[in-house]
Enzyme design. Structure first.
Site, mmCIF file in Angstrom:
data_model
loop_
_atom_site.group_PDB
_atom_site.id
_atom_site.type_symbol
_atom_site.label_atom_id
_atom_site.label_comp_id
_atom_site.label_asym_id
_atom_site.label_seq_id
_atom_site.Cartn_x
_atom_site.Cartn_y
_atom_site.Cartn_z
ATOM 1 C CD GLU A 130 -4.325 3.062 -4.119
ATOM 2 O OE1 GLU A 130 -3.374 3.277 -3.360
ATOM 3 O OE2 GLU A 130 -5.175 3.930 -4.375
ATOM 4 C CE1 TYR A 189 -3.112 4.815 1.679
ATOM 5 C CE2 TYR A 189 -1.994 3.722 -0.149
ATOM 6 C CZ TYR A 189 -2.834 4.715 0.323
ATOM 7 O OH TYR A 189 -3.411 5.573 -0.546
ATOM 8 C CD GLN A 232 8.198 2.851 -2.502
ATOM 9 O OE1 GLN A 232 7.814 1.995 -3.286
ATOM 10 N NE2 GLN A 232 9.163 2.615 -1.637
ATOM 11 C CB THR A 233 5.643 7.131 -8.390
ATOM 12 O OG1 THR A 233 6.605 6.071 -8.329
ATOM 13 C CG2 THR A 233 5.960 8.002 -9.583
ATOM 14 C CG ASP A 248 -1.574 8.626 1.482
ATOM 15 O OD1 ASP A 248 -2.146 9.385 2.304
ATOM 16 O OD2 ASP A 248 -1.581 8.831 0.262
#
Ligand code: SF4
Length: 381
Positions: free
Chosen positions: A52, A135, A57-58, A153
């Site tokens: 997670e 999140y 951000q990937t 997300d």
């Protein structure tokens, strides 16, 4: 044939039917990802935690390549918590946004020290851990603890904005989308519902050219029925990012080693290694002022072109100056074929590539702190 639902009204399928269709699709189409538990098996808390953080951000494609190496290096939460931060930053290379690596490390330490090594179940306790926001707390609750919550997300936002044809631009639409997600929460397979929604957004309900013919929600989808799928979710126009400029110094020693420095422990790219350089300044670039930050009094040659890197809040443009020295100052010297031992941020990798240096994979070892080639050879011995 079902009647058209009025715009903005709930989907034409009841929740139970939506969930049944989604889970049936997921059971057949789910990707085999290294952090995902096999069907019917409980998710491992540490595996879910690491994945997670990486997925924040990937893309899943990049995480898929990097995840096994990271887990081989830190196979348990204790191994991660006990490791030096430097090793964790090094293992994070290629994933970017290093703040996550620092937060993950701090999170592992907090779980070890404050929760007996177990991931907390309560949302407030999860939210109190470093790097865990709303999140991630929801995702862990659903995937690890089987709690009936639906994390939202970007993928889930897109799917639900389209399914329910929510045309209000983001971020204003977020409340309405979260309300739709909450209405889908179920105590029957909550972890699979969360992952199925993310999977649907990542593989079928893509930002461009959604594959509606493959979608389990093709029939009830309001956006598809009205031909506006690709335009949703709408987004408020982004504010233009300011441009900052700086000068980086590539200083080579007689044996080819390059001078680096370690960034401060706090702030942007904290603790990572970079070429020495001037501060990054807003507005026009002042070369004379930037040259005052040179690490040695030698003849500097400006290289053609600039290296551009986009951070979350600004764009950076860096010019490179190059020089050789026979009187190397004390500092952190590293030979080009040993760059794998440094934790280099992407912008530094780009600068090195600008001069034809490709930082390859390497081992973890402290770089040399001496100025002379002789000391370097001693350190390697
Ligand atoms: Fe997305 Fe198309 Fe499925 Fe609607 S039908 S949720 S737009 S993939």
């Amino acid at each position: 044939m079902m009647a058209e639902a009025p715009r903005g009204e709930p989907s034409r399928w009841p929740t139970a039917r939506l969930l049944a269709g989604l889970l049936e699709w997921y059971d057949q189409q789910r990707r085999d990802l290294p952090w995902r538990a096999p069907p019917g098996k409980p998710a491992d808390a540490y595996v879910a935690l690491v994945s997670e953080f990486m997925l924040q951000q990937t893309t899943a494609a990049t995480v898929r390549r990097r995840f096994p190496t990271f887990m081989a290096r830190f196979p348990t939460l204790m191994a991660l918590a006990d490791a030096p931060l430097e090793d964790v930053l090094h293992a994070w290379q290629g994933l970017g946004y290093y703040r996550r690596a620092r937060s993950l490390h701090a999170c592992a330490i907090a779980i070890r020290d404050e929760h007996d090594g177990r991931l907390p179940r309560v949302e407030d306790a999860l939210l109190a851990l470093p790097g865990i926001g709303a999140y991630t707390a929801r995702a862990l609750q659903a995937i690890v603890h089987d709690r009936p919550v639906v994390p939202v997300d970007g993928n889930v936002e897109r799917v639900l904005a389209r399914l329910f044809r929510i045309e209000t631009p983001l971020p204003r639409a977020r409340g309405a989308i979260v309300a739709r997600a909450d209405a889908l929460a179920s105590s029957d397979r909550p972890g699979d519902i969360a992952q199925a929604l993310m999977e649907l957004g990542a593989t079928v309900c893509r930002p461009r050219s959604p594959l509606c013919v493959l979608c389990p929600w093709m029939e009830p989808c309001e956006a598809r029925a009205t031909g506006v799928a690709e335009s949703l979710p709408r987004k408020a126009p982004p504010a233009e990012k300011p441009v900052r400029r700086g000068l980086a110094f590539l200083l080579r020693r007689g044996d080819g080693a390059i001078l680096f420095r370690r960034r401060p422990d706090k702030g942007l790219l904290a603790g990572l290694h970079e070429l020495p350089g001037s501060p990054w300044q807003d507005g026009p670039f002042d070369l004379d002022r930037a040259l005052e930050y040179a690490p040695a009094k030698v003849e500097w040659r400006l290289l053609h072109g600039t290296v551009r890197h986009v951070f979350s809040h600004f764009v950076l443009e860096v010019t490179l100056a190059e020089a050789r020295t026979d009187q190397p100052p004390l500092g952190l010297w590293c030979h080009p074929d040993e760059l794998g031992r440094l934790a280099l941020p992407t912008v530094t990798v780009k600068l090195l590539r600008h001069v034809g240096i490709e930082p390859g994979p390497g081992r973890v070892a402290p770089p040399t702190i001496a100025g002379s080639p002789a000391r370097r050879r001693t350190a390697e011995a």
